[in-house]
Design a protein around this motif. Sequence first.
Motif, short mmCIF file in Angstrom:
data_model
loop_
_atom_site.label_atom_id
_atom_site.label_comp_id
_atom_site.label_asym_id
_atom_site.label_seq_id
_atom_site.Cartn_x
_atom_site.Cartn_y
_atom_site.Cartn_z
N ASP A 25 0.87 -1.17 0.00
CA ASP A 25 0.00 0.00 0.00
C ASP A 25 0.91 1.23 0.00
O ASP A 25 2.11 1.12 0.23
N GLY A 26 0.39 2.35 -0.34
CA GLY A 26 1.21 3.54 -0.41
C GLY A 26 2.17 3.54 -1.59
O GLY A 26 3.20 4.20 -1.56
N LEU A 27 1.83 2.79 -2.64
CA LEU A 27 2.69 2.76 -3.83
C LEU A 27 2.64 4.10 -4.55
O LEU A 27 1.63 4.81 -4.50
N MET A 28 3.72 4.42 -5.22
CA MET A 28 3.84 5.71 -5.88
C MET A 28 4.20 5.53 -7.35
O MET A 28 5.06 4.73 -7.69
N GLU A 29 3.52 6.28 -8.19
CA GLU A 29 3.84 6.37 -9.61
C GLU A 29 4.15 7.84 -9.88
O GLU A 29 3.30 8.70 -9.72
N CYS A 30 5.39 8.10 -10.24
CA CYS A 30 5.89 9.48 -10.35
C CYS A 30 6.02 9.88 -11.82
O CYS A 30 6.36 9.06 -12.67
N ASN A 31 5.81 11.16 -12.10
CA ASN A 31 5.92 11.63 -13.48
C ASN A 31 7.22 12.41 -13.73
O ASN A 31 7.32 13.14 -14.71
N CYS A 32 8.24 12.24 -12.87
CA CYS A 32 9.51 12.91 -13.15
C CYS A 32 10.11 12.31 -14.42
O CYS A 32 9.68 11.26 -14.90
N SER A 33 11.12 12.98 -14.95
CA SER A 33 11.69 12.55 -16.22
C SER A 33 12.25 11.14 -16.18
O SER A 33 12.27 10.44 -17.19
N ALA A 43 7.51 0.99 -4.31
CA ALA A 43 7.19 0.69 -2.91
C ALA A 43 8.41 1.10 -2.10
O ALA A 43 9.55 0.84 -2.51
N PHE A 44 8.19 1.73 -0.97
CA PHE A 44 9.29 2.18 -0.13
C PHE A 44 9.33 1.35 1.14
O PHE A 44 8.30 1.01 1.71
N ALA A 45 10.55 1.01 1.56
CA ALA A 45 10.74 0.22 2.77
C ALA A 45 12.02 0.67 3.46
O ALA A 45 12.93 1.20 2.81
N PRO A 46 12.12 0.45 4.76
CA PRO A 46 13.38 0.73 5.44
C PRO A 46 14.51 -0.10 4.81
O PRO A 46 14.29 -1.25 4.40
N ARG A 47 15.68 0.47 4.72
CA ARG A 47 16.83 -0.21 4.11
C ARG A 47 17.09 -1.55 4.78
O ARG A 47 17.47 -2.52 4.13
N ALA A 48 16.85 -1.64 6.08
CA ALA A 48 17.09 -2.89 6.82
C ALA A 48 16.12 -4.00 6.42
O ALA A 48 16.37 -5.17 6.69
N GLU A 92 17.48 5.59 6.33
CA GLU A 92 17.88 4.95 5.07
C GLU A 92 16.71 4.13 4.55
O GLU A 92 16.04 3.42 5.29
N THR A 93 16.48 4.24 3.24
CA THR A 93 15.33 3.59 2.64
C THR A 93 15.72 2.93 1.32
O THR A 93 16.78 3.20 0.77
N VAL A 94 14.85 2.06 0.86
CA VAL A 94 14.99 1.47 -0.46
C VAL A 94 13.68 1.70 -1.19
O VAL A 94 12.60 1.59 -0.60
#
Length: 119
Positions: A25-33, A43-48, A92-94
């Motif tokens: 949940d909380g997935l992101m679709e970005c329109n940057c170049s 999907a974002f998660a802690p690096r650990a 730190e994230t991935v």
Amino acid sequence: MSDVKTHQGTCHCGAVAFEVDTALDGLMECNCSHCYRKGFVLAFAPRASFRLKSGEADLGEYRFNKHAIAHQFCKTCGVQPFGYGTMPDGTETVAVNVRTLNDVEPWSWTAERVDGRSF
């Protein structure tokens, strides 16, 4: 909020393999170049919570704009399965490309569209 699960992922050729503990949940679709051209859904998660299982030597790195995210890509097939970064609070994230998760049914998720083009 969905449950945190361990997901398996790879690049296209399989040289790079990883697993990550995250909810989808909380997935992101970005329109940057960068994200838009590559079709990322992130999907974002802690690096650990992320474990590279194989392919460290097969990875290349790409940074652009503020050089804050270390985008990792397979030097053989070119697929970018994840990137390393730091959240504004210093955590730190991935960022994992959901499209590289082997155990996720295509289009079984929804993502919030983010206007990264304006940042």
